[in-house]
Scaffold this active site. Structure first.
Site, PDB file in Angstrom:
ATOM      1  N   SER A 146       0.850  -1.179   0.000  1.00 54.35           N
ATOM      2  CA  SER A 146       0.000   0.000   0.000  1.00 54.35           C
ATOM      3  C   SER A 146       0.896   1.242   0.000  1.00 54.35           C
ATOM      4  O   SER A 146       1.973   1.224   0.568  1.00 54.35           O
ATOM      5  CB  SER A 146      -0.900  -0.024   1.227  1.00 54.35           C
ATOM      6  N   SER A 150       5.957   3.521   0.761  1.00 53.17           N
ATOM      7  CA  SER A 150       5.198   2.278   0.618  1.00 53.17           C
ATOM      8  C   SER A 150       5.648   1.281   1.674  1.00 53.17           C
ATOM      9  O   SER A 150       6.750   1.378   2.227  1.00 53.17           O
ATOM     10  CB  SER A 150       5.375   1.679  -0.781  1.00 53.17           C
ATOM     11  N   CYS A 151       4.751   0.330   1.956  1.00 52.20           N
ATOM     12  CA  CYS A 151       5.047  -0.765   2.871  1.00 52.20           C
ATOM     13  C   CYS A 151       4.215  -1.951   2.409  1.00 52.20           C
ATOM     14  O   CYS A 151       3.795  -1.993   1.256  1.00 52.20           O
ATOM     15  CB  CYS A 151       4.761  -0.383   4.319  1.00 52.20           C
ATOM     16  N   LEU A 152       3.946  -2.897   3.275  1.00 48.59           N
ATOM     17  CA  LEU A 152       3.186  -4.075   2.861  1.00 48.59           C
ATOM     18  C   LEU A 152       1.681  -3.841   2.897  1.00 48.59           C
ATOM     19  O   LEU A 152       0.980  -4.159   1.951  1.00 48.59           O
ATOM     20  CB  LEU A 152       3.578  -5.265   3.752  1.00 48.59           C
ATOM     21  N   GLY A 204       0.102  -0.712   4.390  1.00 47.43           N
ATOM     22  CA  GLY A 204      -0.321   0.686   4.442  1.00 47.43           C
ATOM     23  C   GLY A 204      -0.151   1.353   5.786  1.00 47.43           C
ATOM     24  O   GLY A 204      -0.128   2.578   5.871  1.00 47.43           O
TER      25      GLY A 204
END
Length: 100
Positions: free
Chosen positions: A1, A80-82, A84
Site C-alpha cells: 500500500s 510504501s510498505c506491505l 499501508g
C-alpha cells in the site's frame, strides 16, 4: 500500500505515473521483507525505524548510505510498505519534520 500527502492512497498505476515525474519512492519495509518479497524497482529501502534519522541526515551522508540524493522538504516523496500502516506512519514522520 502506498501513501503520499496529496493522495493518502495511491494505486500501482498512479505510482508508475508519478515515477515518470521523478518522485522519490521510499519503501519503509524491513530489509528481511525486501529480501523475502522483492525490491520495488527504482525505490530506496529505508526501514521505518531508520526513517526519522535518515530524513534529518546531512545530504552527503544520506547519499553515501542510501545511494540516492536526499529529498528536499518540497520534493515529491511516496512511501510504501506491505499493508499501508507503516507508510502512513512514515508520511506523518516526514510531515512532522516539515516535508510538504
Amino acid at each position: 500500500s502506498l501513501c503520499a500527502a496529496a493522495a493518502p492512497n495511491l494505486s500501482y498505476q498512479e505510482l508508475k505515473d508519478l515515477k515518470k515525474a521523478n518522485v522519490l519512492h521510499i519503501d519503509v519495509r524491513e530489509r528481511w521483507e525486501i529480501d523475502r518479497f522483492g525490491k520495488i524497482p527504482e525505490s530506496i529501502n529505508i526501514p521505518l525505524g531508520e526513517l526519522m534519522e535518515a530524513l534529518q541526515m546531512d545530504p552527503t551522508e544520506f547519499k553515501e548510505q542510501y545511494n540516492q540524493k536526499m529529498p528536499s522538504k518540497s520534493d515529491p516523496v511516496v512511501f510504501s510498505c506491505l499493508a499501508g500502516t507503516r507508510s502512513k506512519q512514515a508520511l506523518g514522520f516526514a510531515m512532522s519534520l516539515g516535508f510538504s
